[in-house]
Motif scaffolding. Structure first.
Motif, short mmCIF file in Angstrom:
data_model
loop_
_atom_site.label_atom_id
_atom_site.label_comp_id
_atom_site.label_asym_id
_atom_site.label_seq_id
_atom_site.Cartn_x
_atom_site.Cartn_y
_atom_site.Cartn_z
N ALA A 157 102.61 113.81 53.59
CA ALA A 157 101.61 114.03 52.53
C ALA A 157 100.36 114.68 53.10
CB ALA A 157 101.27 112.71 51.85
N ALA A 158 99.98 114.27 54.31
CA ALA A 158 98.75 114.79 54.91
C ALA A 158 98.84 116.28 55.23
CB ALA A 158 98.41 114.01 56.17
N LYS A 159 100.04 116.75 55.54
CA LYS A 159 100.17 118.16 55.93
C LYS A 159 100.61 119.07 54.78
CE LYS A 159 104.92 118.12 57.76
NZ LYS A 159 105.74 118.29 58.98
N ASN A 160 100.95 118.49 53.63
CA ASN A 160 101.36 119.31 52.48
C ASN A 160 100.13 119.86 51.78
OD1 ASN A 160 102.09 119.99 49.67
ND2 ASN A 160 104.09 119.16 50.19
N ALA A 161 100.06 121.17 51.65
CA ALA A 161 98.86 121.83 51.11
C ALA A 161 98.60 121.49 49.65
CB ALA A 161 98.99 123.34 51.27
N ASP A 162 99.62 121.01 48.94
CA ASP A 162 99.43 120.65 47.53
C ASP A 162 98.70 119.32 47.37
OD1 ASP A 162 100.60 122.79 46.04
OD2 ASP A 162 102.57 122.12 46.73
N PHE A 163 98.64 118.53 48.44
CA PHE A 163 98.09 117.17 48.33
C PHE A 163 96.88 116.99 49.23
CE2 PHE A 163 102.54 116.75 47.12
CZ PHE A 163 102.47 115.93 46.00
N ASN A 164 96.00 116.10 48.79
CA ASN A 164 94.96 115.56 49.65
C ASN A 164 95.18 114.06 49.72
OD1 ASN A 164 92.46 115.33 51.16
ND2 ASN A 164 91.62 114.40 49.31
N LEU A 165 95.43 113.55 50.93
CA LEU A 165 95.62 112.11 51.12
C LEU A 165 94.25 111.46 51.02
CD1 LEU A 165 97.53 109.78 51.71
CD2 LEU A 165 97.28 110.28 54.16
N ALA A 166 93.92 111.00 49.81
CA ALA A 166 92.57 110.53 49.52
C ALA A 166 92.34 109.08 49.90
CB ALA A 166 92.27 110.72 48.03
N ALA A 167 93.42 108.29 49.95
CA ALA A 167 93.25 106.87 50.22
C ALA A 167 94.58 106.25 50.60
CB ALA A 167 92.67 106.15 49.00
N VAL A 168 94.50 105.08 51.24
CA VAL A 168 95.67 104.24 51.49
C VAL A 168 95.32 102.82 51.10
CG1 VAL A 168 96.58 105.69 53.35
CG2 VAL A 168 95.05 103.79 53.89
N VAL A 169 96.35 102.04 50.79
CA VAL A 169 96.16 100.62 50.49
C VAL A 169 97.03 99.83 51.46
CG1 VAL A 169 96.45 98.76 48.82
CG2 VAL A 169 95.66 101.02 48.06
N SER A 170 96.39 98.98 52.24
CA SER A 170 97.12 98.16 53.19
C SER A 170 96.26 97.00 53.63
CB SER A 170 97.53 98.99 54.41
OG SER A 170 98.14 98.17 55.39
N SER A 171 96.88 95.83 53.72
CA SER A 171 96.19 94.66 54.25
C SER A 171 96.34 94.56 55.76
CB SER A 171 96.75 93.39 53.60
OG SER A 171 98.14 93.25 53.89
N ARG A 172 97.11 95.49 56.35
CA ARG A 172 97.45 95.37 57.76
C ARG A 172 96.78 96.41 58.66
NH1 ARG A 172 103.79 95.02 58.39
NH2 ARG A 172 103.63 97.14 57.55
N GLY A 173 96.22 97.45 58.10
CA GLY A 173 95.65 98.47 58.96
C GLY A 173 95.17 99.66 58.17
#
Length: 366
Positions: free
Chosen positions: A78-94
């Motif tokens: 997702a981070a390298k696909n030009a169509d997307f901006n990885l805006a956030a993640v949800v995780s309790s672990r890291g």
């Protein structure tokens, strides 16, 4: 299946159909933009999907659940696909690099962050509730496999998404291989006389410490096995159903460690259609599908569907990273065109194995 405008009443094709179920939302009526409707009513009334950068739409996406498959595939792809901006993640672990991190999905929604879509990578049992809340928040959905724990949940989720004009994509990653596409093309119009799935791996290596897989709704050996089911449901020129199954369940667990399945065709074709799933194979995994036809063609898909042999000769060889690149490329096209892509067949086959399978006690798993 009926297709209509976003304001019309539509019914989804029955999820028990062997064919893929495509749920189409309406195209935008505004001239010059087929994305204008996609976020209507979401994200404080934003009219467009994503944000225009350099003349194209950037899709704002969040990955929820940072387990192994998210770390290995979803996040970097997702981070390298030009169509997307990885805006956030949800995780309790890291966290993931400098990407904004939320501990819970509730925190994400409460933050008001501008998002178009979420990728859900948590175990299947809690996924329905989070997916339902994601639709309420206005987000489109990419669902890591299996999409839900049950067919009933998937049906309810699709109805909810349609009512809120949200896109749903069930991402069966093994289907996104050039070798699988070529196998489907080669088998079209042929009569399969034999199909055998051998999907065997070491659970201790591939699922270390993942206790949820042994709990009800955790799928057991069908967690990897459903990948094989997603391939055969795509490549077979005729539909297949479960005839019977033998489920080997450790006496201290709730889900199978191994399974033997016999399939059948609903149209009376006499064929030998079987699968062997096993979590007790140490060393290299065996993720193979062998097919023989009455016309003399033999195919073998190996390495999880990334390599194809035709009559003994290797004709295509890819990698698992290409699967997820294909997933995100396809998801971008779905969001831009306003269509959902939902394939329920692999989940239905697993459900039928549990319904029809005879349970046999196996040694405790320790």
């Amino acid at each position: 299946m009926r297709k209509g405008s976003t304001g019309s009443t539509r019914r989804h094709a029955p999820l028990t159909d062997w064919t893929r179920c495509f749920v189409e939302t309406a195209r935008a009526t505004q001239s010059g933009s087929n994305l204008a409707f996609l976020n209507s009513g979401a994200n404080d009334g934003d009219e467009k999907l994503g944000h225009l950068e350099g003349g194209f739409v950037t899709i704002q996406i969040c990955v929820v659940g940072l387990g192994k498959i998210a770390q290995d595939q979803h996040l970097p792809v997702a981070a390298k696909n030009a169509d997307f901006n990885l805006a956030a993640v949800v995780s309790s672990r890291g966290s993931y690099g400098n990407v904004k991190t939320f501990k819970t999905f509730s925190e994400l929604v409460a933050s008001g962050i501008k998002l178009d879509a979420v990728t859900l990578c948590m175990p299947p049992k809690p996924r329905f509730d989070i997916a339902h809340r994601a639709i309420d928040a206005g987000f489109h959905l990419l669902l890591e496999r299996p999409p839900t724990s049950t067919i009933g949940e998937l049906e309810a989720l699709l109805a909810h998404a349609a009512a809120h004009k949200r896109i749903v994509f069930t991402a069966w990653h093994s289907q996104h291989n050039a070798a699988v596409d070529e196998a489907k093309r080669l088998l079209a119009g042929l009569t399969v006389r034999r199909l055998h799935v051998s999907w065997k791996e070491d659970v201790r290596y591939w699922h270390p410490g993942q206790e949820w897989i042994w709990e009800p709704g955790g799928f057991g050996v069908f967690d990897p096995g459903i990948n094989a089911f997603s391939i055969i449901s795509k490549i077979m020129p005729v539909p297949i159903l479960v005839a019977d199954a033998l489920l080997m369940i450790p006496s201290n667990k709730a889900t199978p460690i191994a399974a033997s399945i016999r399939f059948k065709s609903p149209i009376g074709i006499d064929a030998d259609l079987t699968a062997e799933l096993d979590w007790q194979q140490t060393g290299e995994p065996s993720w193979d599908i062998d097919v023989e036809t009455n016309e003399g063609t033999t195919l073998q898909l190996s390495n999880g569907g990334t390599q194809l042999r035709v009559n003994g000769e290797v004709t295509l060889a890819g990698s698992s990273s290409q699967e997820y690149e294909g997933i995100y490329a396809h998801f971008a096209e779905l969001l831009k065109s306003g269509k959902s892509d939902v394939d329920s067949t692999p989940l239905q086959l697993v459900s039928d194995c549990f319904m029809l399978g005879r349970r046999v006690d196996a040694d405790p798993f320790v």
